[in-house]
Scaffold this motif. Sequence first.
Motif, PDB file in Angstrom:
ATOM      1  N   ILE A  10      57.843  66.844  -6.281  1.00 30.84           N
ATOM      2  CA  ILE A  10      58.174  67.189  -4.896  1.00 30.84           C
ATOM      3  C   ILE A  10      59.196  68.317  -4.910  1.00 30.84           C
ATOM      4  O   ILE A  10      59.061  69.308  -4.219  1.00 30.84           O
ATOM      5  CB  ILE A  10      58.734  65.974  -4.136  1.00 30.84           C
ATOM      6  N   LEU A  11      60.243  68.130  -5.723  1.00 28.86           N
ATOM      7  CA  LEU A  11      61.264  69.163  -5.831  1.00 28.86           C
ATOM      8  C   LEU A  11      62.010  69.032  -7.136  1.00 28.86           C
ATOM      9  O   LEU A  11      62.040  67.974  -7.753  1.00 28.86           O
ATOM     10  CB  LEU A  11      62.226  69.132  -4.648  1.00 28.86           C
ATOM     11  N   GLU A  12      62.602  70.142  -7.564  1.00 30.79           N
ATOM     12  CA  GLU A  12      63.460  70.192  -8.743  1.00 30.79           C
ATOM     13  C   GLU A  12      64.767  70.837  -8.318  1.00 30.79           C
ATOM     14  O   GLU A  12      64.768  71.777  -7.526  1.00 30.79           O
ATOM     15  CB  GLU A  12      62.816  71.017  -9.851  1.00 30.79           C
ATOM     16  N   VAL A  13      65.861  70.329  -8.856  1.00 37.40           N
ATOM     17  CA  VAL A  13      67.183  70.832  -8.502  1.00 37.40           C
ATOM     18  C   VAL A  13      67.941  71.176  -9.775  1.00 37.40           C
ATOM     19  O   VAL A  13      67.898  70.421 -10.748  1.00 37.40           O
ATOM     20  CB  VAL A  13      67.985  69.779  -7.698  1.00 37.40           C
ATOM     21  N   GLU A  14      68.619  72.316  -9.773  1.00 39.38           N
ATOM     22  CA  GLU A  14      69.517  72.702 -10.861  1.00 39.38           C
ATOM     23  C   GLU A  14      70.914  72.817 -10.282  1.00 39.38           C
ATOM     24  O   GLU A  14      71.091  73.359  -9.187  1.00 39.38           O
ATOM     25  CB  GLU A  14      69.117  74.053 -11.453  1.00 39.38           C
ATOM     26  N   TYR A  15      71.905  72.285 -11.008  1.00 42.92           N
ATOM     27  CA  TYR A  15      73.297  72.304 -10.543  1.00 42.92           C
ATOM     28  C   TYR A  15      74.139  73.183 -11.447  1.00 42.92           C
ATOM     29  O   TYR A  15      73.889  73.272 -12.643  1.00 42.92           O
ATOM     30  CB  TYR A  15      73.883  70.888 -10.574  1.00 42.92           C
ATOM     31  N   GLY A  16      75.171  73.800 -10.875  1.00 42.26           N
ATOM     32  CA  GLY A  16      76.066  74.618 -11.680  1.00 42.26           C
ATOM     33  C   GLY A  16      77.395  74.853 -11.005  1.00 42.26           C
ATOM     34  O   GLY A  16      77.593  74.504  -9.841  1.00 42.26           O
ATOM     35  N   PRO A  20      78.815  70.165  -7.180  1.00 42.05           N
ATOM     36  CA  PRO A  20      78.395  71.465  -7.703  1.00 42.05           C
ATOM     37  C   PRO A  20      78.612  72.548  -6.652  1.00 42.05           C
ATOM     38  O   PRO A  20      78.395  72.321  -5.469  1.00 42.05           O
ATOM     39  CB  PRO A  20      76.903  71.261  -7.982  1.00 42.05           C
ATOM     40  N   ARG A  21      79.056  73.699  -7.089  1.00 41.82           N
ATOM     41  CA  ARG A  21      79.260  74.809  -6.150  1.00 41.82           C
ATOM     42  C   ARG A  21      78.014  75.690  -6.076  1.00 41.82           C
ATOM     43  O   ARG A  21      77.939  76.565  -5.238  1.00 41.82           O
ATOM     44  CB  ARG A  21      80.494  75.603  -6.563  1.00 41.82           C
ATOM     45  N   GLN A  22      77.048  75.447  -6.961  1.00 41.97           N
ATOM     46  CA  GLN A  22      75.764  76.141  -6.899  1.00 41.97           C
ATOM     47  C   GLN A  22      74.655  75.107  -7.031  1.00 41.97           C
ATOM     48  O   GLN A  22      74.693  74.262  -7.922  1.00 41.97           O
ATOM     49  CB  GLN A  22      75.620  77.155  -8.019  1.00 41.97           C
ATOM     50  N   VAL A  23      73.683  75.180  -6.133  1.00 42.45           N
ATOM     51  CA  VAL A  23      72.535  74.277  -6.146  1.00 42.45           C
ATOM     52  C   VAL A  23      71.290  75.128  -5.935  1.00 42.45           C
ATOM     53  O   VAL A  23      71.214  75.901  -4.987  1.00 42.45           O
ATOM     54  CB  VAL A  23      72.639  73.215  -5.024  1.00 42.45           C
ATOM     55  N   ARG A  24      70.329  74.996  -6.847  1.00 43.54           N
ATOM     56  CA  ARG A  24      69.050  75.700  -6.703  1.00 43.54           C
ATOM     57  C   ARG A  24      67.968  74.648  -6.536  1.00 43.54           C
ATOM     58  O   ARG A  24      67.791  73.793  -7.390  1.00 43.54           O
ATOM     59  CB  ARG A  24      68.753  76.552  -7.921  1.00 43.54           C
ATOM     60  N   VAL A  25      67.266  74.695  -5.416  1.00 41.65           N
ATOM     61  CA  VAL A  25      66.202  73.746  -5.102  1.00 41.65           C
ATOM     62  C   VAL A  25      64.871  74.482  -5.184  1.00 41.65           C
ATOM     63  O   VAL A  25      64.699  75.529  -4.573  1.00 41.65           O
ATOM     64  CB  VAL A  25      66.386  73.154  -3.682  1.00 41.65           C
ATOM     65  N   ARG A  26      63.950  73.930  -5.966  1.00 40.40           N
ATOM     66  CA  ARG A  26      62.615  74.508  -6.089  1.00 40.40           C
ATOM     67  C   ARG A  26      61.609  73.518  -5.521  1.00 40.40           C
ATOM     68  O   ARG A  26      61.620  72.342  -5.865  1.00 40.40           O
ATOM     69  CB  ARG A  26      62.295  74.790  -7.557  1.00 40.40           C
ATOM     70  N   LEU A  27      60.769  73.982  -4.600  1.00 36.52           N
ATOM     71  CA  LEU A  27      59.750  73.160  -3.945  1.00 36.52           C
ATOM     72  C   LEU A  27      58.374  73.652  -4.390  1.00 36.52           C
ATOM     73  O   LEU A  27      57.792  74.528  -3.754  1.00 36.52           O
ATOM     74  CB  LEU A  27      59.885  73.273  -2.420  1.00 36.52           C
ATOM     75  N   PRO A  28      57.828  73.106  -5.490  1.00 35.98           N
ATOM     76  CA  PRO A  28      56.563  73.622  -6.026  1.00 35.98           C
ATOM     77  C   PRO A  28      55.400  73.558  -5.038  1.00 35.98           C
ATOM     78  O   PRO A  28      54.610  74.487  -4.958  1.00 35.98           O
ATOM     79  CB  PRO A  28      56.289  72.729  -7.239  1.00 35.98           C
ATOM     80  N   ARG A  29      55.287  72.485  -4.268  1.00 33.55           N
ATOM     81  CA  ARG A  29      54.134  72.378  -3.366  1.00 33.55           C
ATOM     82  C   ARG A  29      54.221  73.362  -2.208  1.00 33.55           C
ATOM     83  O   ARG A  29      53.225  73.637  -1.562  1.00 33.55           O
ATOM     84  CB  ARG A  29      53.967  70.945  -2.863  1.00 33.55           C
ATOM     85  N   ARG A  30      55.399  73.892  -1.938  1.00 38.53           N
ATOM     86  CA  ARG A  30      55.578  74.906  -0.904  1.00 38.53           C
ATOM     87  C   ARG A  30      55.665  76.311  -1.491  1.00 38.53           C
ATOM     88  O   ARG A  30      55.729  77.287  -0.759  1.00 38.53           O
ATOM     89  CB  ARG A  30      56.853  74.637  -0.101  1.00 38.53           C
ATOM     90  N   GLY A  31      55.744  76.393  -2.818  1.00 41.11           N
ATOM     91  CA  GLY A  31      55.858  77.698  -3.456  1.00 41.11           C
ATOM     92  C   GLY A  31      57.144  78.409  -3.077  1.00 41.11           C
ATOM     93  O   GLY A  31      57.168  79.614  -2.904  1.00 41.11           O
ATOM     94  N   ALA A  32      58.231  77.643  -2.957  1.00 36.21           N
ATOM     95  CA  ALA A  32      59.493  78.228  -2.491  1.00 36.21           C
ATOM     96  C   ALA A  32      60.664  77.692  -3.312  1.00 36.21           C
ATOM     97  O   ALA A  32      60.580  76.628  -3.920  1.00 36.21           O
ATOM     98  CB  ALA A  32      59.709  77.886  -1.019  1.00 36.21           C
ATOM     99  N   SER A  33      61.738  78.457  -3.314  1.00 37.80           N
ATOM    100  CA  SER A  33      62.991  77.980  -3.895  1.00 37.80           C
ATOM    101  C   SER A  33      64.134  78.522  -3.048  1.00 37.80           C
ATOM    102  O   SER A  33      64.010  79.564  -2.412  1.00 37.80           O
ATOM    103  CB  SER A  33      63.139  78.407  -5.353  1.00 37.80           C
TER     104      SER A  33
END
Length: 183
Positions: A103-109, A120-133
């Motif tokens: 559903i989604l992947e999250v990277e923290y930094g 975390p002061r940086q959060v990257r969310v990737r939504l593969p089924r929507r083709g978005a991050s």
Amino acid sequence: MVLRPGERSFERSSATPSALDRLLGVPIGAGDFAALLQGTPMCPAGTARVDVKTRPAVTFGRTVAWYEVTCPPGDFRYEARCAERGGTLLGATVREGISGAIILEVEYGDYEKGLGPRWPRQVRVRLPRRGASVTLAAVEGPWSGDIPESIFTPEIPEGFQERAIDPSPDPPGLFMSEEPRTD
């Protein structure tokens, strides 16, 4: 509430998993979404399982080790990775409970140093089924203290019109445009 400045409109809904899926493309509840943004496990305290994982490193005779945090299965499966037991999360994956599709992947930094809870002061969310991050970065804070209720109910700018919620089963949400992808 979602403000759409380009359209001078707004949408309002309760924070149910179906509403968040409709507005953000994330079919989880508000509490679970907040936990993801804070870098904390998405399950009640004491229910997470922590396992040590290892694999051979590129260098001869060495191994890489990390901890994997999982929540009991339900409508979705949650897995997170951290460098040390009880440490700050490095990333997380949320999968559908039955199919296992991501559903989604999250990277923290960029965690704050010091004692006490760290967000975390940086959060990257990737939504593969929507083709978005989406990448979120805090420029200041967080601070201790009460959070004013007004932060959760922003003022509607003058001239904005309420837009009806689209009842279609798979509307585009905020992270997708209604135009076809061209990348």
